[in-house]
Design a protein around this motif. Structure first.
Motif, PDB file in Angstrom:
ATOM      1  N   LEU A   1     -38.299 -25.174  34.070  1.00  9.82           N
ATOM      2  CA  LEU A   1     -39.101 -25.865  33.061  1.00  9.82           C
ATOM      3  C   LEU A   1     -40.563 -25.446  33.143  1.00  9.82           C
ATOM      4  N   ARG A   2     -41.094 -25.292  34.360  1.00 14.57           N
ATOM      5  CA  ARG A   2     -42.486 -24.849  34.510  1.00 14.57           C
ATOM      6  C   ARG A   2     -42.661 -23.434  33.965  1.00 14.57           C
ATOM      7  N   ALA A   3     -41.680 -22.561  34.241  1.00 14.34           N
ATOM      8  CA  ALA A   3     -41.760 -21.190  33.751  1.00 14.34           C
ATOM      9  C   ALA A   3     -41.751 -21.149  32.232  1.00 14.34           C
ATOM     10  N   ALA A   4     -41.052 -22.090  31.611  1.00 13.95           N
ATOM     11  CA  ALA A   4     -40.981 -22.124  30.148  1.00 13.95           C
ATOM     12  C   ALA A   4     -42.273 -22.638  29.528  1.00 13.95           C
ATOM     13  N   GLN A   5     -43.101 -23.314  30.314  1.00 12.98           N
ATOM     14  CA  GLN A   5     -44.304 -23.947  29.776  1.00 12.98           C
ATOM     15  C   GLN A   5     -45.567 -23.112  29.956  1.00 12.98           C
ATOM     16  N   ILE A   6     -45.476 -22.025  30.718  1.00 12.92           N
ATOM     17  CA  ILE A   6     -46.674 -21.218  30.962  1.00 12.92           C
ATOM     18  C   ILE A   6     -46.612 -19.933  30.139  1.00 12.92           C
ATOM     19  N   ALA A   7     -47.793 -19.389  29.864  1.00 16.06           N
ATOM     20  CA  ALA A   7     -47.868 -18.124  29.125  1.00 16.06           C
ATOM     21  C   ALA A   7     -47.615 -16.974  30.091  1.00 16.06           C
TER      22      ALA A   7
ATOM     23  N   GLY B   1     -40.483 -10.790  28.796  1.00 13.17           N
ATOM     24  CA  GLY B   1     -39.352 -10.366  29.617  1.00 13.17           C
ATOM     25  C   GLY B   1     -39.338 -11.045  30.970  1.00 13.17           C
ATOM     26  N   GLU B   2     -40.508 -11.127  31.603  1.00 13.39           N
ATOM     27  CA  GLU B   2     -40.603 -11.770  32.911  1.00 13.39           C
ATOM     28  C   GLU B   2     -40.332 -13.268  32.802  1.00 13.39           C
ATOM     29  N   GLN B   3     -40.829 -13.869  31.729  1.00 11.75           N
ATOM     30  CA  GLN B   3     -40.625 -15.306  31.541  1.00 11.75           C
ATOM     31  C   GLN B   3     -39.149 -15.633  31.341  1.00 11.75           C
TER      32      GLN B   3
ATOM     33  N   THR C   1     -36.469 -13.833  32.197  1.00 13.68           N
ATOM     34  CA  THR C   1     -35.671 -13.585  33.405  1.00 13.68           C
ATOM     35  C   THR C   1     -35.951 -14.625  34.485  1.00 13.68           C
ATOM     36  N   THR C   2     -37.179 -15.108  34.550  1.00 16.81           N
ATOM     37  CA  THR C   2     -37.496 -16.174  35.514  1.00 16.81           C
ATOM     38  C   THR C   2     -36.731 -17.445  35.185  1.00 16.81           C
ATOM     39  N   ILE C   3     -36.742 -17.816  33.907  1.00 10.97           N
ATOM     40  CA  ILE C   3     -36.031 -19.031  33.483  1.00 10.97           C
ATOM     41  C   ILE C   3     -34.536 -18.889  33.757  1.00 10.97           C
ATOM     42  N   CYS C   4     -33.974 -17.747  33.384  1.00  8.98           N
ATOM     43  CA  CYS C   4     -32.531 -17.533  33.588  1.00  8.98           C
ATOM     44  C   CYS C   4     -32.175 -17.496  35.073  1.00  8.98           C
ATOM     45  N   ARG C   5     -33.047 -16.906  35.874  1.00  3.34           N
ATOM     46  CA  ARG C   5     -32.811 -16.873  37.315  1.00  3.34           C
ATOM     47  C   ARG C   5     -32.767 -18.285  37.890  1.00  3.34           C
ATOM     48  N   GLN C   6     -33.748 -19.090  37.530  1.00  6.85           N
ATOM     49  CA  GLN C   6     -33.809 -20.453  38.058  1.00  6.85           C
ATOM     50  C   GLN C   6     -32.632 -21.294  37.563  1.00  6.85           C
ATOM     51  N   LEU C   7     -32.229 -21.097  36.311  1.00  3.85           N
ATOM     52  CA  LEU C   7     -31.068 -21.824  35.796  1.00  3.85           C
ATOM     53  C   LEU C   7     -29.782 -21.365  36.493  1.00  3.85           C
TER      54      LEU C   7
ATOM     55  N   ILE D   1     -29.074 -13.745  40.944  1.00  6.24           N
ATOM     56  CA  ILE D   1     -29.617 -12.580  41.646  1.00  6.24           C
ATOM     57  C   ILE D   1     -29.851 -11.423  40.673  1.00  6.24           C
ATOM     58  N   LEU D   2     -28.926 -11.216  39.744  1.00  8.00           N
ATOM     59  CA  LEU D   2     -29.085 -10.122  38.773  1.00  8.00           C
ATOM     60  C   LEU D   2     -30.314 -10.349  37.895  1.00  8.00           C
ATOM     61  N   PHE D   3     -30.541 -11.586  37.484  1.00  9.96           N
ATOM     62  CA  PHE D   3     -31.754 -11.883  36.716  1.00  9.96           C
ATOM     63  C   PHE D   3     -32.997 -11.688  37.587  1.00  9.96           C
ATOM     64  N   SER D   4     -32.891 -12.007  38.877  1.00  9.49           N
ATOM     65  CA  SER D   4     -34.012 -11.808  39.787  1.00  9.49           C
ATOM     66  C   SER D   4     -34.320 -10.320  39.954  1.00  9.49           C
ATOM     67  N   ILE D   5     -33.274  -9.491  40.028  1.00  9.95           N
ATOM     68  CA  ILE D   5     -33.469  -8.041  40.128  1.00  9.95           C
ATOM     69  C   ILE D   5     -34.140  -7.512  38.856  1.00  9.95           C
ATOM     70  N   THR D   6     -33.668  -7.978  37.701  1.00 10.08           N
ATOM     71  CA  THR D   6     -34.268  -7.563  36.438  1.00 10.08           C
ATOM     72  C   THR D   6     -35.728  -7.983  36.360  1.00 10.08           C
ATOM     73  N   HIS D   7     -35.991  -9.217  36.783  1.00 10.77           N
ATOM     74  CA  HIS D   7     -37.372  -9.714  36.811  1.00 10.77           C
ATOM     75  C   HIS D   7     -38.233  -8.836  37.711  1.00 10.77           C
ATOM     76  N   GLY D   8     -37.699  -8.454  38.878  1.00 10.78           N
ATOM     77  CA  GLY D   8     -38.454  -7.621  39.798  1.00 10.78           C
ATOM     78  C   GLY D   8     -38.794  -6.261  39.205  1.00 10.78           C
ATOM     79  N   LEU D   9     -37.850  -5.676  38.487  1.00 10.80           N
ATOM     80  CA  LEU D   9     -38.095  -4.375  37.855  1.00 10.80           C
ATOM     81  C   LEU D   9     -39.178  -4.483  36.776  1.00 10.80           C
ATOM     82  N   LEU D  10     -39.081  -5.525  35.948  1.00 12.11           N
ATOM     83  CA  LEU D  10     -40.069  -5.714  34.885  1.00 12.11           C
ATOM     84  C   LEU D  10     -41.462  -5.974  35.456  1.00 12.11           C
TER      85      LEU D  10
END
Length: 245
Positions: free
Chosen positions: A84-90, A94-96, A98-104, A146-155
């Motif tokens: 929820l915090r990731a969804a509320q910040i600018a 792509g990073e936003q 993947t962060t939301i999907c990773r946490q979910l 983990i896959l979303f976290s890897i994608t987030h890391g690449l981005l």
């Protein structure tokens, strides 16, 4: 004798260790390291015919895994809050995302993992088929996280590399700008190192749920070593966070 004992017990590293182990994350990473070492050692002993000794380490692995599930009760809410915090910040889209999907993903994984724990201690009594579905869903969501976290890391790594390149190539026209640029570069380097650290952890950990789901056929020896390495990396990170660099 008492002087030697005092020097050992009151040693600064002992105090630092107690500070780390005083946190849930610190204890979890230590237990996880022992759990995956036990997984490796059990495989090693059984593969060489030492079944009795292997069974002892396999039992330790199983009990630590169950204990860690108990320690993580309530943790799904932490990941839901993080989403929820990731969804509320600018942030970069792509990073936003993947962060939301990773946490979910981690929220769902730990929620199902709680059901696995409840069934293991007989608080719930699932049918074998239901218990298997719950375990598979937990591993699917763990793998997705983990896959979303890897994608987030690449981005994020790509963005940080571009930001570093722009700062290094920037032409400075006013006094003091070089100091400001060095400070910004320092922050970017720290963020880059943290991203790489998590990326390595994810690249090793991803094989554990993938193997649990049958997507790969890595043996317990390899998975045990992977889990041990990532646990020690995470424990060191927590050590630095608690005690400072």
């Amino acid at each position: 004798m008492s002087s030697v004992a005092s020097q050992v017990i009151l040693h600064p590293n002992v105090s630092k260790s107690l500070k780390v182990l005083g946190t849930n994350l610190g204890r979890d990473k230590l237990y996880r390291a022992v759990q995956y070492f036990a997984r490796f050692l059990a495989w090693y002993l059984v593969s060489r015919g030492y079944k009795v000794q292997g069974a002892r380490w396999n039992a330790l692995k199983s009990h630590l895994a169950l204990a860690r599930k108990l320690m993580r009760l309530g943790k799904p809410i932490e990941h839901l809050q993080a989403a929820l915090r990731a969804a509320q910040i600018a942030a970069e889209p792509g990073e936003q995302i993947t962060t939301i999907c990773r946490q979910l993903g981690y929220f769902g994984y730990l929620t199902y993992d709680t059901l696995v724990w409840a069934n293991a201690i007989k608080f719930f009594n699932f049918k074998p088929s239901t218990a298997e579905k719950v375990s598979k869903n937990a591993n699917r969501l763990w793998l997705a996280g983990i896959l979303f976290s890897i994608t987030h890391g690449l981005l994020k790594a790509g963005r940080l590399a571009n930001d570093v390149r722009k700062l290094q190539n920037a032409h400075l026209t006013e006094k003091g700008q070089d100091v400001d640029r060095d400070a910004k570069l320092g922050n970017l380097y720290n963020a880059r190192d943290a991203t790489r650290h998590q990326f390595i952890i994810d690249l090793l950990d991803v094989w554990i749920p993938a193997s649990n789901l049958g997507f790969t056929n890595l043996n317990d020896g390899v998975l045990g070593i992977f889990g041990l390495i990532t646990s020690l990396m995470a424990f060191r990170q927590q050590w630095l966070a608690v005690n400072g660099k």
